[in-house]
Enzyme design. Structure first.
Site, PDB file in Angstrom:
ATOM      1  N   GLY A  55      36.258  36.905  43.007  1.00 33.75           N
ATOM      2  CA  GLY A  55      37.068  36.282  41.953  1.00 33.75           C
ATOM      3  C   GLY A  55      38.339  37.087  41.816  1.00 33.75           C
ATOM      4  O   GLY A  55      38.994  37.399  42.812  1.00 33.75           O
ATOM      5  N   GLU A  56      38.647  37.455  40.616  1.00 34.57           N
ATOM      6  CA  GLU A  56      39.857  38.233  40.357  1.00 34.57           C
ATOM      7  C   GLU A  56      39.448  39.469  39.549  1.00 34.57           C
ATOM      8  O   GLU A  56      39.060  39.353  38.391  1.00 34.57           O
ATOM      9  CB  GLU A  56      40.856  37.348  39.597  1.00 34.57           C
ATOM     10  CG  GLU A  56      42.187  37.980  39.354  1.00 34.57           C
ATOM     11  CD  GLU A  56      42.863  38.447  40.641  1.00 34.57           C
ATOM     12  OE1 GLU A  56      42.883  37.702  41.629  1.00 34.57           O
ATOM     13  OE2 GLU A  56      43.351  39.589  40.652  1.00 34.57           O
ATOM     14  N   SER A  57      39.530  40.619  40.211  1.00 29.72           N
ATOM     15  CA  SER A  57      39.003  41.834  39.584  1.00 29.72           C
ATOM     16  C   SER A  57      39.717  42.190  38.278  1.00 29.72           C
ATOM     17  O   SER A  57      39.086  42.678  37.339  1.00 29.72           O
ATOM     18  CB  SER A  57      39.075  43.002  40.568  1.00 29.72           C
ATOM     19  OG  SER A  57      40.367  43.104  41.125  1.00 29.72           O
ATOM     20  N   CYS A  86      33.646  41.315  47.406  1.00 27.89           N
ATOM     21  CA  CYS A  86      35.086  41.136  47.254  1.00 27.89           C
ATOM     22  C   CYS A  86      35.580  41.723  45.920  1.00 27.89           C
ATOM     23  O   CYS A  86      35.620  42.930  45.778  1.00 27.89           O
ATOM     24  CB  CYS A  86      35.424  39.664  47.441  1.00 27.89           C
ATOM     25  SG  CYS A  86      37.063  39.453  48.114  1.00 27.89           S
ATOM     26  N   ARG A 142      41.594  36.784  50.275  1.00 28.88           N
ATOM     27  CA  ARG A 142      42.395  37.824  49.564  1.00 28.88           C
ATOM     28  C   ARG A 142      41.524  39.075  49.360  1.00 28.88           C
ATOM     29  O   ARG A 142      41.405  39.624  48.276  1.00 28.88           O
ATOM     30  CB  ARG A 142      42.897  37.294  48.213  1.00 28.88           C
ATOM     31  CG  ARG A 142      44.040  36.306  48.362  1.00 28.88           C
ATOM     32  CD  ARG A 142      44.867  36.179  47.104  1.00 28.88           C
ATOM     33  NE  ARG A 142      44.043  35.963  45.937  1.00 28.88           N
ATOM     34  CZ  ARG A 142      44.090  36.701  44.837  1.00 28.88           C
ATOM     35  NH1 ARG A 142      44.931  37.698  44.747  1.00 28.88           N
ATOM     36  NH2 ARG A 142      43.305  36.424  43.822  1.00 28.88           N
ATOM     37  N   HIS A 178      32.379  37.330  51.797  1.00 30.55           N
ATOM     38  CA  HIS A 178      31.630  36.467  50.872  1.00 30.55           C
ATOM     39  C   HIS A 178      30.399  35.847  51.538  1.00 30.55           C
ATOM     40  O   HIS A 178      30.461  34.687  51.968  1.00 30.55           O
ATOM     41  CB  HIS A 178      32.529  35.313  50.420  1.00 30.55           C
ATOM     42  CG  HIS A 178      33.603  35.713  49.468  1.00 30.55           C
ATOM     43  ND1 HIS A 178      33.446  35.681  48.104  1.00 30.55           N
ATOM     44  CD2 HIS A 178      34.860  36.133  49.696  1.00 30.55           C
ATOM     45  CE1 HIS A 178      34.563  36.073  47.523  1.00 30.55           C
ATOM     46  NE2 HIS A 178      35.441  36.361  48.465  1.00 30.55           N
ATOM     47  N   GLU A 180      27.929  34.625  50.163  1.00 28.52           N
ATOM     48  CA  GLU A 180      27.445  33.508  49.331  1.00 28.52           C
ATOM     49  C   GLU A 180      28.137  32.195  49.676  1.00 28.52           C
ATOM     50  O   GLU A 180      27.718  31.138  49.218  1.00 28.52           O
ATOM     51  CB  GLU A 180      27.621  33.847  47.837  1.00 28.52           C
ATOM     52  CG  GLU A 180      29.033  33.751  47.278  1.00 28.52           C
ATOM     53  CD  GLU A 180      29.953  34.905  47.694  1.00 28.52           C
ATOM     54  OE1 GLU A 180      29.528  35.757  48.506  1.00 28.52           O
ATOM     55  OE2 GLU A 180      31.093  34.950  47.208  1.00 28.52           O
TER      56      GLU A 180
HETATM   57  N1  GLN Z   1      42.092  39.641  45.496  1.00 31.84           N
HETATM   58  C1  GLN Z   1      41.051  39.634  44.516  1.00 31.84           C
HETATM   59  C2  GLN Z   1      41.144  40.843  43.602  1.00 31.84           C
HETATM   60  O1  GLN Z   1      41.909  41.707  43.848  1.00 31.84           O
HETATM   61  C3  GLN Z   1      39.694  39.585  45.166  1.00 31.84           C
HETATM   62  C4  GLN Z   1      39.529  38.305  45.938  1.00 31.84           C
HETATM   63  C5  GLN Z   1      38.124  37.799  46.036  1.00 31.84           C
HETATM   64  O2  GLN Z   1      37.213  38.231  45.315  1.00 31.84           O
HETATM   65  N2  GLN Z   1      37.924  36.827  46.879  1.00 31.84           N
HETATM   66  O3  GLN Z   1      40.453  40.927  42.646  1.00 31.84           O
END
Ligand code: GLN
Length: 216
Positions: A55-57, A86, A142, A178, A180
């Protein structure tokens, strides 16, 4: 050893503040555990382990603060198994560049966020999973790059170049890709069986070619 089937089904949490937690829940449930959504501190009670999704950390860390989950989650991952994929790897790592908040720092690796490029540069490639002869489909979105692997941290997945993309230290596992998002349950199965110590059902035997009613 708790069984992953029947009564007394083990409960494994999936951090569900943001990101692709639903796919992790589906993979865990396919392996016979109860996948619990974790979005508040009390959801951590009685869990065998926790999975932290992609997700987005930055958003996840912000939501951890606003829900009061940060402290309890930090304590949980010091005492119980955790799998981070990720963004989840970023949360578990010691150091993460370009991250405005501090990580949970339970895995002695450093990561560089978004080091493989932007969303449009996402890719999937065959990676080496432990000592399996069969490669694993590694999906990188990403993704963070693992830039330092601490002493005593085992590399469990590599790209063909030898670059580490999955690591384990004791009961803490972090992956840049990933698992999953594929149908391959090897990673979740290994985590539950080898890292958490649960009894998980054996993989289905592949149907023999030409067997049964599918034969034409
Ligand atoms: N780029 C995202 C981050 O920095 C991580 C991307 C992902 O979890 N697929 O949080």
């Amino acid at each position: 050893m708790p069984s992953a089937a029947g009564s007394g089904t083990p409960r494994v949490g999936v951090l569900s503040l943001q990101g692709d937690f639903a796919c992790h829940r589906a993979a865990l449930e396919a392996l016979g555990v109860e996948a619990i959504r974790v979005s508040l501190p009390e959801h951590l009670e009685g869990l065998e382990a926790v999975v932290m999704p992609g997700g987005e950390s930055t958003a996840m860390l912000r939501l951890c603060e606003s829900t009061g989950l940060r402290g309890p989650l930090e304590r949980f991952v010091r005492e119980r198994p955790a799998l981070g994929t990720c963004a989840g790897l970023i949360l578990l790592a010691r150091g993460a560049d370009l991250l405005p908040a501090s990580t949970l720092d339970v895995l002695d690796v450093d990561v560089a966020r978004n080091a493989y490029g932007r969303q449009i540069d996402s890719f999937s490639e065959a990676i080496v999973w432990r000592d399996d002869a069969e490669p694993l489909d590694g999906v990188f979105i990403r993704a963070p790059r693992i830039t330092r692997v601490g002493k005593g941290v085992e590399v469990v997945a590599t790209r063909s170049s030898g670059e580490a993309v999955g690591v384990r230290a004791g009961f803490t596992v972090g992956l840049g890709f990933h698992p999953e998002l594929t149908q391959d349950l090897r990673v979740h199965r290994w985590f539950l069986a080898e890292v958490v110590g649960l009894r998980v059902p054996a993989p289905p035997v592949r149907s023999r070619l030409g067997a049964g009613s599918e034969r034409s």
